[in-house]
Design an enzyme around this catalytic site. Structure first.
Site, PDB file in Angstrom:
ATOM      1  N   ASP A   5       0.975  -1.457  -0.088  1.00 47.09           N
ATOM      2  CA  ASP A   5      -0.084   0.003  -0.023  1.00 47.09           C
ATOM      3  C   ASP A   5       0.665   1.355   0.103  1.00 47.09           C
ATOM      4  OD1 ASP A   5      -1.980  -1.875   0.128  1.00 47.09           O
ATOM      5  OD2 ASP A   5      -2.910  -1.027   2.090  1.00 47.09           O
ATOM      6  N   HIS A  34       3.738  -2.295   3.083  1.00 43.42           N
ATOM      7  CA  HIS A  34       3.552  -1.001   2.465  1.00 43.42           C
ATOM      8  C   HIS A  34       5.052  -0.804   1.653  1.00 43.42           C
ATOM      9  CE1 HIS A  34       1.033  -0.648   5.841  1.00 43.42           C
ATOM     10  NE2 HIS A  34       0.292   0.356   5.234  1.00 43.42           N
TER      11      HIS A  34
END
Ligand SMILES: [Zn+2]
Length: 281
Positions: free
Chosen positions: A76, A221
């Protein structure tokens, strides 16, 4: 003498002081405000405009009990110079597909980082500004998603079909916006814990290897501060160990299309519609 009320007031003043110190950062509202459901205890926005229903429902996925040993890695918040290219390098090296939930404004600014590099990967929508969608009304949530959808299409040639809401926060307006655009929602069952395993990628990798189950969706991430390096450095060992145990890496969409041990979707919806039939007895 310090009274209970005095102590409460002192605590409040400290919070106000902290909020004042943060004023101007644009974060105050979301860290302390009533509109941050998990902190403030407030309601998330409602699905209050049924005219926006276009697909009659949204599926929310976090795991799928696949019959094959599959796992979907998701990244992400990118693309950003730190550390999207390095994550892509590691995935290339391992020939492992993943799903990148991109922030629209990051993609708009840094599309060059992912150009010609997304071949085996999937791209999903992670909003335009990484705002908490649960606090936005339908129009606001749709703006966030549509702008990002267009950016993904323009820069990658893909039509995203999955939304991952920032922070995993969902409100009615978010689900309705997803419905109006034909999206499903992808949450996660496992995540990289960069704080717990700060500076210890081996322990981070081992945690995920030990807890993995077929059909898991792993949150990581590919952007952020230096802590993300734990995830980056844990990745090669984790991928290799899971492949050795017979796991195959797939995109989230492929995971969702794969045979699963659960009841098939048709059976579920059939029993649901049956339960809506008025009783004849
Ligand atoms: Zn995010």
């Amino acid at each position: 003498m310090v009274t209970r009320r005095g102590m409460l007031r002192g605590g409040l003043l400290t919070a106000v002081g902290a909020a004042t110190a943060l004023a101007g950062s644009g974060q105050v509202k979301h860290w302390f405000g009533w509109d941050r459901p998990p902190l403030g205890g407030g309601y998330a926005a409602a699905a209050d405009d049924l005219g926006a229903v276009a697909h009659g429902g949204v599926q929310i996925h976090y795991f799928r009990a696949t019959t094959e040993k599959l796992v979907a890695l998701t990244f992400d918040d990118g693309p950003l110079p730190e550390y999207t290219p390095q994550f892509l390098d590691v995935l290339d090296e391992a020939r492992a597909p993943a799903t990148f939930f991109m922030v629209g404004r990051h993609l708009e600014e840094h599309a060059g980082l992912v150009r010609h590099r997304l071949g085996r990967h999937e791209v999903g929508n992670h909003s335009w500004s990484h705002d908490d969608l649960a606090t936005l009304d339908l129009a606001g949530a749709r703006r966030e998603l549509e702008r990002t959808h267009e950016a993904i299409k323009r820069h990658t040639g893909r039509e995203a079909t999955l939304l991952r809401p920032p922070y995993g926060h969902l409100g009615g307006s978010t689900v309705l916006a997803a419905d109006s655009m034909g999206y499903d929602i992808a949450l996660w069952s496992h995540q990289m814990r960069e704080r717990r395993y700060a500076g210890d990628p081996t322990a981070q990798a081992q945690d995920l290897i030990d807890t993995m189950r077929p059909g898991s969706i792993v949150l990581a991430h590919d952007a952020g501060d230096k802590r993300r390096l734990v995830a980056l450095n844990a990745l090669p060992a984790m991928i290799a160990a899971l492949q050795e145990r017979g796991y195959r890496f797939v995109t989230v969409s492929e995971l969702l299309r794969s045979p699963s041990e659960g009841r098939p979707a048709e059976a579920r919806s059939a029993s649901f519609s049956a339960s809506l039939e008025p009783s004849s007895g």
